[in-house]
Design a protein around this motif. Structure first.
Motif, PDB file in Angstrom:
ATOM      1  N   SER A 461       0.806  -1.222   0.000  1.00  0.00           N
ATOM      2  CA  SER A 461       0.000   0.000   0.000  1.00  0.00           C
ATOM      3  C   SER A 461       0.836   1.267   0.000  1.00  0.00           C
ATOM      4  CB  SER A 461      -0.917   0.007   1.236  1.00  0.00           C
ATOM      5  OG  SER A 461      -0.144  -0.079   2.433  1.00  0.00           O
ATOM      6  N   GLN A 486      -4.306   0.647  -4.430  1.00  0.00           N
ATOM      7  CA  GLN A 486      -4.927   1.954  -4.654  1.00  0.00           C
ATOM      8  C   GLN A 486      -4.283   3.034  -3.787  1.00  0.00           C
ATOM      9  OE1 GLN A 486      -7.117   3.138  -6.750  1.00  0.00           O
ATOM     10  NE2 GLN A 486      -7.341   5.142  -5.788  1.00  0.00           N
ATOM     11  N   TRP A 489      -0.897   3.992  -5.427  1.00  0.00           N
ATOM     12  CA  TRP A 489      -0.954   4.652  -6.729  1.00  0.00           C
ATOM     13  C   TRP A 489      -1.678   5.987  -6.694  1.00  0.00           C
ATOM     14  CZ3 TRP A 489      -2.230  -0.589  -9.459  1.00  0.00           C
ATOM     15  CH2 TRP A 489      -1.021  -1.276  -9.697  1.00  0.00           C
ATOM     16  N   GLU A 490      -2.556   6.198  -5.736  1.00  0.00           N
ATOM     17  CA  GLU A 490      -3.262   7.483  -5.694  1.00  0.00           C
ATOM     18  C   GLU A 490      -2.342   8.628  -5.269  1.00  0.00           C
ATOM     19  OE1 GLU A 490      -5.257   7.245  -1.214  1.00  0.00           O
ATOM     20  OE2 GLU A 490      -6.486   7.026  -2.996  1.00  0.00           O
ATOM     21  N   ASN A 512      -7.967  -4.993  -4.911  1.00  0.00           N
ATOM     22  CA  ASN A 512      -6.973  -3.979  -4.559  1.00  0.00           C
ATOM     23  C   ASN A 512      -7.594  -2.596  -4.388  1.00  0.00           C
ATOM     24  OD1 ASN A 512      -3.893  -4.556  -4.421  1.00  0.00           O
ATOM     25  ND2 ASN A 512      -4.647  -5.981  -5.967  1.00  0.00           N
ATOM     26  N   TYR A 513      -8.912  -2.497  -4.306  1.00  0.00           N
ATOM     27  CA  TYR A 513      -9.627  -1.237  -4.085  1.00  0.00           C
ATOM     28  C   TYR A 513      -9.365  -0.224  -5.200  1.00  0.00           C
ATOM     29  CZ  TYR A 513      -9.856  -3.269   0.594  1.00  0.00           C
ATOM     30  OH  TYR A 513     -10.044  -4.133   1.657  1.00  0.00           O
ATOM     31  N   LEU A 514      -9.052  -0.676  -6.402  1.00  0.00           N
ATOM     32  CA  LEU A 514      -8.710   0.230  -7.486  1.00  0.00           C
ATOM     33  C   LEU A 514      -9.946   0.970  -7.981  1.00  0.00           C
ATOM     34  CD1 LEU A 514      -6.316  -2.056  -9.574  1.00  0.00           C
ATOM     35  CD2 LEU A 514      -5.705  -0.318  -7.897  1.00  0.00           C
ATOM     36  N   ASN A 536     -12.746  -4.867  -7.666  1.00  0.00           N
ATOM     37  CA  ASN A 536     -12.199  -3.554  -7.372  1.00  0.00           C
ATOM     38  C   ASN A 536     -13.333  -2.534  -7.386  1.00  0.00           C
ATOM     39  OD1 ASN A 536      -9.155  -3.606  -7.085  1.00  0.00           O
ATOM     40  ND2 ASN A 536      -9.385  -4.820  -8.946  1.00  0.00           N
ATOM     41  N   GLN A 799      -6.734  12.211  -8.713  1.00  0.00           N
ATOM     42  CA  GLN A 799      -7.914  11.951  -7.887  1.00  0.00           C
ATOM     43  C   GLN A 799      -9.167  12.563  -8.508  1.00  0.00           C
ATOM     44  OE1 GLN A 799      -6.026  13.589  -4.354  1.00  0.00           O
ATOM     45  NE2 GLN A 799      -6.263  11.626  -3.324  1.00  0.00           N
ATOM     46  N   ARG A 802     -11.506  10.895 -11.335  1.00  0.00           N
ATOM     47  CA  ARG A 802     -12.567   9.940 -10.999  1.00  0.00           C
ATOM     48  C   ARG A 802     -13.925  10.588 -11.067  1.00  0.00           C
ATOM     49  NH1 ARG A 802     -10.107   7.610  -5.503  1.00  0.00           N
ATOM     50  NH2 ARG A 802     -12.271   7.068  -5.217  1.00  0.00           N
TER      51      ARG A 802
END
Length: 802
Positions: A461, A486, A489-490, A512-514, A536, A799, A802
C-alpha cells in the motif's frame, strides 16, 4: 499388468458415467438396475457388458440367476439391503467376467465353489461382507488363474492361514486384508505367497503383533521369498519396540515401499512413557532395499542420531504429522539417496546448520505447518541437489537463509521486507505475509530467472521513494491480489512498476480497491494475455488502459456503469458479471455486442445486469429492450426539431422587428396599461414546487463540522430564518431504519440540485460514491444539470479524474 489395470479403470469410469444416467434401464450394452427394489436378477440382453445391481433386495444368486452372457465384463452385486447368499458356480454363465463386486453386503452363505467357472476374473471385491477365516482356508479362490486384485478388507478374518490354492494365483498382484482382526502374520500361514511379486499387501488396522506377545522364533519371516512393492502395516498400534521386532523378523525381504503411518512410536509432547525410535528400530531393514518409508501421523518427538543409517537406498522419507521438535546430530546419516523429505505438520521451532547433514541428494524438503522462527544461514546452502523448499505456515521474519534453488514457498509467515533477498528462484510464493512497501516488489521483479511470483494477501500500500523501471525481463505470471495498491498509486508514484517486463503473460490485480488504473500503467506489457481486475471499484475503462495483445479479461465485481464494446472485441474471453450498468440508450452498443459476439463471456448471463435506473435494477442486459434508441432515428428527429425551432424563431424575430418599427406608439401605450394592471409588490408564484428540497448536500460524515460551519448556517432555512434554502443532508433528513441506498435515491430524485462536496474523505466513502453515481444516473436519464461538484481541499489531478 498395465493393460489389465487400464481396462479395469476404463470399466470403472464407464460405470461412473452410467451411474449418472437414468436408473432401471438396459440399452443392450449397459444395464443399470441400482436401487430398483429388485428381489432377483432381471433379464438383460445377451449383449450386455456392464450389469449394475447394487442397492436392491436380492437374497440369493445361483447358476440359474444369469442367462449366458458371454460379453459381460463388470458385475456389481454389492450393497444388497438383505442378507445375501451365493450358491455353487453361481457365475458360470459369465465366462468372460473381469470384475465382480459383492462388497458391503452381508453374505450369510458363500459356497466354496461359488467362483468356479470364471477363468478371466481379474478383480474380486469382497470387502465388508462379514466373512471369516474360512474364506482363506477352504480354497474359495481355486482356478482363478487371472485374478490380480483381491479385496477382503473390513471382514471378520481372525487368522492369516492361506489355502494351498493361493499358489495357483499366478497373476495375483494386490491383496487387501486391512480392517480385520488378524493378530499375527507368520511364515507358515503366508507360505503360499512365496515366489510371488505383489504390488500391494495391505495389513493395516488389524492390531497386528500388538495384542499379545509373539514368539518370533516360531513365527519366522512372514514375507520370506515374497517381493513387495508396497507393504501397508499402518494403524496397528506399533511402538518402537514392536517396530524393531517386526523389522528384524522381515529382514532381507524385498520391500520397496513400507507404510507405517498412524503409529504410536515416540514420547510426543510432554510425555515420556513411550520412547522415540532409535538406530536399532529399523536396523532389520538393512537388506530390504526400502525406497519409500512412511512414518507419518505419530508421536515422534526427537529424531535420534543415525536413526535411518541402514536405509541407504531410501528415496522418500515421510515424517509428517508427528511431534518432532528436535533433530539430533547425524539424524539423517546414511540417507545419501533420499530425494524427498517431508517434515510438515510438526513442532520444529529452529533449524541449525547441521540439521540436514547427510542428505546429499535431497531435491524437495517440506517444512510447512511448523513453528519455525529462526533458521541459520548455512542450513540449506550445502544441499547441492535441493530444488524445492516449502516453508509455508511458519513464523519467519527474515529470509537471509534462502538458498539458490528453483522453487521456494514462504507463504503465511511474518515477513515484513524481502528487499535484501539474494535469489535465483524461478518460482517464489510469498502470499499471506506482511509486505507493505512496493520497493519489495521492484526488488523481486529484478530477479533474472523468476517466472512465477505470488504476493497475494499482503499489505502492499506504500511507495516510499523512487525506484525506476525494473530493468529485468521479469516473471511470466505475477499475482498481486488482495493488497491495497490503490493507496500507493493514488499518491501519483510507482506508476512505472510494470515497465520493462516483456515476458509477463498473466497479471492478477483483483481485490486492490482500485478506483481507476493510473495512466499508462500497463502500456509496456506487450506479452500480457490474461488480466484479472475483479473485485475492485472501477467505474470506467478506456482504450488506453488495456494492452493491445490482451486475450482474457476479468472485470467482474466492479462498479462499471458502462463499457465500450470496442475494448472487448479483440479478446477471447471476458467476465463482466456483478457490475452496476446504467441501462440507458448509451449502453445499446454493449447490449448488442453481448448478444452477437463470439467472445466467451464467463459466468451466467443473468449476472450481467442493470443497476440503474431503479425500474430495471436486476434485469439482465440480454433482456433489456433498446427500442427507441436507434441512432439514425434520433438524429432525424433532432434535425427536424431544430428546423422547426429555427423557422419559428426567425419568424418571431422578424415579426417583433416589424411591430417595433411600425407600431412603436401603440406598443408603448399597451405597455403602460399593462403596468397599471400589475400589483405593486412582487407576485407570488402560484405553481406548486415539484421538488421537496432545493438541494441535497452530499458529503462525508467526517466533513460535517466544516460543512455546518461554512454552509448550513448560512444557507439552510432550519438553521436561521434569514436563510431561504430548504436543504437535505444525511444526518438530519434520512429516515432511520430504512435502507441507506433507498434514502440516497429519494434524496437525489426529490431535490432540485445535488451538491457533492468532494474532499479526500468523500473519495474514500462508499456511500458518497454511491450518491454521486445516483446523481449521474439522474443527469443521464433527465439530461439536466442537477449535479454540482464542489472541490474541498487540495486534491491531485489523478484523484479528480474519478
Amino acid at each position: 499388468m498395465g493393460r489389465q489395470l487400464g481396462r479395469t479403470l476404463g470399466l470403472l469410469l464407464v460405470a461412473g458415467a452410467v451411474a449418472a444416467a437414468s436408473c432401471c434401464v438396459a440399452d443392450g450394452r449397459r444395464a443399470l438396475y441400482r436401487s430398483c427394489n429388485l428381489s432377483q436378477v432381471p433379464p438383460v440382453p445377451s449383449t450386455t457388458e456392464i450389469l449394475l445391481l447394487s442397492f436392491n433386495y436380492i437374497r440369493a444368486v445361483t447358476r440359474a440367476s444369469f442367462p449366458l452372457l458371454e460379453r459381460l465384463q463388470l458385475l456389481e452385486l454389492g450393497t444388497q439391503q438383505t442378507p445375501f447368499s451365493v450358491d455353487r458356480e453361481a457365475f458360470r454363465n459369465l465366462p468372460n467376467l473381469r470384475t465382480l463386486d459383492l462388497g458391503n453386503s452381508r453374505v450369510d452363505f458363500l459356497h466354496p465353489d461359488a467362483f468356479q467357472g470364471l477363468p478371466h476374473l481379474q478383480e474380486l471385491r469382497l470387502f465388508a461382507c462379514g466373512l471369516s477365516d474360512v474364506v482363506l482356508t477352504d480354497g474359495y479362490f481355486r482356478n482363478l488363474g487371472a485374478l490380480s486384485r483381491l479385496d477382503l478388507s473390513k471382514n471378520q478374518i481372525g487368522s492369516l492361514e492361506l489355502h494351498a490354492s493361493f499358489r495357483e494365483l499366478g497373476s495375483l498382484r494386490s491383496v487387501d486384508f486391512s480392517l480385520n482382526r488378524i493378530p499375527a502374520a507368520c511364515e507358515q500361514g503366508l507360505r503360499p505367497l512365496q515366489g510371488k511379486a505383489l504390488s500391494l499387501l495391505n495389513l493395516a488396522a488389524n492390531g497386528l503383533y500388538s495384542r499379545a506377545p509373539v514368539d518370533w522364533g516360531r513365527c519366522g519371516n512372514p514375507f520370506r521369498n515374497v517381493v513387495l512393492e508396497t507393504l501397508d502395516v499402518s494403524n496397528n498400534g506399533w511402538t518402537a519396540d514392536v517396530t524393531g521386532n517386526v523389522t528384524r523378523a522381515i529382514g532381507g525381504s524385498q520391500i520397496s515401499s513400507l507404510v507405517l503411518a498412524h503409529h504410536i512410536m515416540g514420547q510426543g509432547f510432554g510425555f515420556r512413557n513411550i520412547r522415540d525410535p532409535d538406530r536399532s528400530t529399523f536396523a532389520g531393514l538393512a537388506g530390504s532395499s526400502v525406497l519409500r518409508l512412511d512414518l507419518s501421523h505419530g508421536f515422534v518427538f526427537s529424531l535420534n542420531a543415525r536413526l535411518f543409517e541402514v536405509l541407504g537406498d531410501l528415496k522418500l522419507l515421510d515424517l509428517a504429522h508427528n511431534k518432532i521438535n528436535r533433530i539430533a546430530g547425524e539424524a539423517f546419516h546414511g540417507l545419501g539417496s533420499v530425494q524427498v523429505l517431508n517434515l510438515s505438520h510438526n513442532l520444529l521451532g529452529e533449524l541449525y546448520d547441521s540439521d540436514f547433514s547427510g542428505l546429499a541428494e535431497v531435491a524437495y524438503i517440506d517444512l510447512q505447518h511448523n513453528h519455525i522462527g529462526i533458521i541459520q544461514d548455512q542450513t540449506f546452502r550445502f544441499l547441492g541437489a535441493l530444488r524445492t523448499l516449502d516453508l509455508r505456515d511458519n513464523a519467519l521474519k527474515t529470509v537471509s537463509f534462502v538458498p539458490s534453488i528453483d522453487t521456494i514457498f514462504l507463504g503465511n509467515n511474518k515477513l515484513e521486507t524481502v528487499s535484501h533477498m539474494d535469489l535465483t528462484a524461478s518460482f517464489l510464493e510469498l502470499s499471506d505475509n506482511r509486505l507493505e512497501d512496493l520497493g519489495d516488489l521492484y526488488s523481486l521483479l529484478r530477479v533474472p530467472a523468476l517466472q512465477v511470483l505470488i504476493l497475494n494477501r499482503n499489505r502492499l500500500s506504500a511507495c516510499r521513494g523512487g525506484h525506476g523501471p525494473t530493468g529485468s525481463v521479469g516473471p511470466e505470471r505475477l499475482f498481486l491480489g488482495s493488497n491495497m495498491l490503490q493507496l500507493a498509486w493514488e499518491t501519483g508514484r510507482c506508476w512505472d512498476v510494470f515497465r520493462g517486463l516483456p515476458r509477463l503473460r498473466v497479471l492478477h490485480l483483483n481485490h486492490n480497491y482500485l478506483a481507476a488504473l493510473p495512466p499508462g500503467l500497463l502500456r509496456d506489457l506487450t506479452a500480457l494475455r490474461g488480466l484479472d481486475l475483479s473485485a475492485n471499484r472501477l467505474s470506467t475503462l478506456s482504450r488506453g488502459d488495456l494492452p493491445a495483445a490482451l486475450e482474457v479479461l476479468d472485470v467482474s465485481r466492479n462498479q462499471l456503469l458502462s463499457l465500450d464494446p470496442g475494448l472487448l472485441a479483440p479478446l477471447r474471453a471476458v467476465d463482466l458479471t456483478h457490475n452496476k450498468f446504467i441501462c440507458g440508450c448509451e449502453l445499446r452498443p454493449l447490449v448488442r455486442w453481448l448478444n452477437r459476439t463470439n467472445v466467451t463471456v464467463f459466468g451466467s448471463r443473468a449476472d450481467v445486469r442493470c443497476a440503474y435506473p431503479s425500474s430495471l435494477a436486476g434485469t439482465p442486459l440480454s433482456s433489456v429492450s433498446m427500442e427507441g434508441c436507434d441512432d439514425e432515428e434520433a438524429l432525424r428527429t433532432l434535425t427536424f426539431s431544430l428546423f422547426i425551432f429555427s423557422t419559428v424563431g426567425v419568424t418571431l424575430f422578424l415579426l417583433a422587428v416589424l411591430v417595433a418599427t411600425k407600431l412603436r406608439g401603440l406598443c408603448f401605450l399597451c405597455y403602460k396599461a399593462a403596468r397599471r394592471l400589475l400589483p405593486a409588490g412582487p407576485a407570488e408564484d402560484g405553481a406548486p414546487d415539484a421538488y421537496q428540497y432545493d438541494a441535497y448536500l452530499c458529503f462525508s460524515g467526517r466533513d460535517f463540522e466544516w460543512v455546518q460551519r461554512a454552509l448550513l448556517r448560512h444557507l439552510d432555512a432550519q438553521y436561521s430564518s434569514r436563510n431561504r434554502l430548504n436543504l437535505c443532508f444525511e444526518e438530519r433528513d434520512f429516515v432511520p431504519g430504512r435502507e441507506h441506498i433507498a434514502n440516497i435515491q429519494d434524496a437525489v430524485w426529490s431535490s432540485r440540485k445535488v451538491v457533492c462536496l468532494v474532499s479526500r474523505h468523500f473519495l474514500r466513502d462508499g456511500w458518497c460514491l454511491e450518491a454521486f453515481a445516483a446523481a449521474r444516473s439522474r443527469c443521464a436519464s433527465h439530461l439536466d444539470g442537477a449535479l454540482v461538484l464542489v472541490v474541498v481541499g487540495s486534491l491531485s489531478q489523478y484523484q479528480l479524474r474519478r
